[in-house]
Design a protein around this motif. Structure first.
Motif, mmCIF file in Angstrom:
data_model
loop_
_atom_site.group_PDB
_atom_site.id
_atom_site.type_symbol
_atom_site.label_atom_id
_atom_site.label_comp_id
_atom_site.label_asym_id
_atom_site.label_seq_id
_atom_site.Cartn_x
_atom_site.Cartn_y
_atom_site.Cartn_z
ATOM 1 N N ASP A 1 0.590 -3.752 -6.518
ATOM 2 C CA ASP A 1 2.054 -3.747 -6.647
ATOM 3 C C ASP A 1 2.662 -5.083 -6.256
ATOM 4 O OD1 ASP A 1 2.120 -1.152 -7.567
ATOM 5 O OD2 ASP A 1 2.359 -0.272 -5.585
ATOM 6 N N ALA A 2 2.071 -5.758 -5.268
ATOM 7 C CA ALA A 2 2.595 -7.052 -4.841
ATOM 8 C C ALA A 2 2.511 -8.073 -5.972
ATOM 9 C CB ALA A 2 1.829 -7.557 -3.619
ATOM 10 N N GLY A 3 1.410 -8.025 -6.726
ATOM 11 C CA GLY A 3 1.244 -8.921 -7.857
ATOM 12 C C GLY A 3 2.284 -8.673 -8.939
ATOM 13 N N LYS A 4 2.519 -7.402 -9.234
ATOM 14 C CA LYS A 4 3.516 -7.053 -10.255
ATOM 15 C C LYS A 4 4.913 -7.474 -9.814
ATOM 16 C CE LYS A 4 0.651 -3.138 -11.644
ATOM 17 N NZ LYS A 4 0.468 -1.678 -11.511
ATOM 18 N N SER A 5 5.208 -7.296 -8.532
ATOM 19 C CA SER A 5 6.516 -7.696 -8.002
ATOM 20 C C SER A 5 6.688 -9.212 -8.083
ATOM 21 C CB SER A 5 6.651 -7.226 -6.548
ATOM 22 O OG SER A 5 7.846 -7.685 -5.975
ATOM 23 N N LEU A 6 5.607 -9.952 -7.780
ATOM 24 C CA LEU A 6 5.651 -11.413 -7.880
ATOM 25 C C LEU A 6 5.981 -11.843 -9.301
ATOM 26 C CD1 LEU A 6 5.133 -14.359 -7.024
ATOM 27 C CD2 LEU A 6 2.692 -13.944 -7.447
ATOM 28 N N THR B 1 5.169 2.015 0.952
ATOM 29 C CA THR B 1 4.288 0.856 1.138
ATOM 30 C C THR B 1 4.761 -0.363 0.352
ATOM 31 O OG1 THR B 1 2.811 1.728 -0.587
ATOM 32 C CG2 THR B 1 2.224 2.185 1.709
ATOM 33 N N LEU B 2 5.903 -0.256 -0.335
ATOM 34 C CA LEU B 2 6.500 -1.445 -0.936
ATOM 35 C C LEU B 2 6.801 -2.460 0.158
ATOM 36 C CD1 LEU B 2 9.064 0.251 -3.379
ATOM 37 C CD2 LEU B 2 7.078 -1.109 -4.068
ATOM 38 N N SER B 3 6.647 -3.726 -0.151
ATOM 39 C CA SER B 3 6.887 -4.763 0.851
ATOM 40 C C SER B 3 8.312 -4.674 1.413
ATOM 41 C CB SER B 3 6.677 -6.145 0.227
ATOM 42 O OG SER B 3 7.214 -7.152 1.045
ATOM 43 N N ASN C 1 3.753 -4.187 7.666
ATOM 44 C CA ASN C 1 4.810 -3.925 6.677
ATOM 45 C C ASN C 1 5.932 -3.077 7.281
ATOM 46 O OD1 ASN C 1 5.889 -4.188 4.026
ATOM 47 N ND2 ASN C 1 5.265 -2.094 3.578
ATOM 48 N N SER C 2 6.493 -3.555 8.398
ATOM 49 C CA SER C 2 7.505 -2.766 9.100
ATOM 50 C C SER C 2 8.703 -3.625 9.488
ATOM 51 C CB SER C 2 6.902 -2.138 10.355
ATOM 52 O OG SER C 2 6.601 -3.137 11.318
#
Length: 360
Positions: free
Chosen positions: A305-310, A14-16, A52-53
């Motif tokens: 996770d999206a926030g942490k990646s940002l 589910t990672l971007s 997300n594909s």
């Protein structure tokens, strides 16, 4: 090969796909790029945010993040999981000693000549100037979210409540063809519709000199299962950052709060803070660092996770221009800054018996 628990597999998959593609060196333009699996001369690999594909329509192959790494490097399933875990700081037990085979790095580019679409400022400004706030919009902004009315007015936020009326009024002032070219109307068969999902809020995006560059909408209705997200932009235009003029009007080393989305930005502004907003966690581009290089930056990272990646991407980009950003999140309770903002208001009201919005 090592055992990878299902909950970790799910987290990795589910990672971007956009973040994974970027880490692999795959450049995506308008959700397309050249396929690395065949001799591609016209971008046939497509990426979709909604589920997300990714998929190559020539090869007939697609999937999510794990499959993308598998195909790109020729890895096994376990190797692809380990690569993702190491690149996105996710721990997999008993894999520290596993050595991944070395694969030559390659640059995948869409090879598309990007011609920036000319912004029809007159059409966009007319929409913002004439878009009042519906009762539904007022209820969301002032009752549900408790944003400052002065801030909403200063940011020129409007709304659309009736799609048919919007099209009729707009096309009386400008031709239908011009509105379609401006990216605010689209044709579906015999119908002409707004590019925005109605009912919605309208957020104008201006550059540092105050020139309008895009309008983003936020749908105010109930989202149906598997339908597109809440936010839409003028067709063919990508927003920069919301409230960019504050970067020009603020002084060197002034405090600037970076929000993930316009609504979080409104929460900061309602507290009297200088703030800008990225359209979303996945929208940050390294070149934005140049706009932020001489400011003192803060962010309340979204609890996902999206926030942490940002945050990690911003740190890397800002480091290259000699700056940094400070994460002010101290809790794990709230989803985003708007939720945190509301909790502070409620706490203050409980303690004092008075509702106060600013100076917190």
């Amino acid at each position: 090969m090592v055992y990878i628990p299902p909950y970790i597999v799910s987290k990795l998959d589910t990672l971007s796909v956009y973040d994974v593609a970027e880490r692999l060196g795959i450049e995506i333009v308008r959700n397309h790029t050249l396929c690395f699996m065949h001799d591609d001369h016209h971008p046939s690999m497509s990426f979709k945010k909604s589920d997300n594909s990714w998929r190559c329509y020539v090869c007939g192959v697609g999937g999510h993040s794990i499959e993308l790494v598998k195909r790109y490097y020729g890895y096994t399933f376990q190797e692809a999981c380990i690569w993702l875990a190491r690149n996105f700081n996710i721990e997999i037990p008993d894999t520290k000693e596993v050595r991944l085979k070395k694969v030559p790095a390659r640059k995948v580019s869409p090879k598309v000549e990007e011609t920036p679409k000319v912004v029809d400022e007159e059409v966009l400004e007319w929409i913002i100037r004439n878009a009042g706030l519906s009762e539904l919009a007022k209820d969301f902004l002032f009752q549900e979210r408790k944003y400052s009315e002065d801030v909403v007015k200063a940011m020129k936020i409007g709304s659309i409540s009736d799609a048919t009326k919007f099209v009729a009024v707009l096309t009386k002032v400008f031709s239908k063809e011009r509105c379609i070219k401006a990216g605010v109307l689209v044709e579906y068969g015999s119908k002409t519709l707004p590019v925005f999902r109605v009912p919605c809020l309208l957020f104008p995006y201006y550059d540092m000199d105050g020139n309008i560059r895009n309008i983003q909408s936020r749908f105010l209705g109930d989202l149906e299962f598997k339908k597109k997200g809440r936010f839409n932009n003028c067709k063919g235009h990508t927003p920069l950052m919301f409230n960019m003029p504050v970067l020009k009007s603020s002084g060197r080393y002034d405090k600037i709060y970076v929000a993930e989305g316009v609504t979080d930005c409104l929460a900061y502004l309602s507290e009297g803070k200088n703030a800008i907003a990225l359209p979303g966690a996945g929208s940050f581009r390294p070149e934005y660092a140049q706009y932020l290089k001489d400011k003192t930056l803060f962010i309340y990272v979204d609890n996902d996770d999206a926030g942490k990646s940002l945050l990690e991407k911003m740190k890397v980009a800002l480091r290259k221009v000699g700056n940094s950003i400070h994460n002010i999140r101290k809790d794990t309770e709230h989803k985003d800054y708007s939720e945190f903002y509301l909790s502070k208001l409620k706490e203050h009201e409980k303690d004092t018996g008075k509702f106060i919005r600013s100076n917190m």
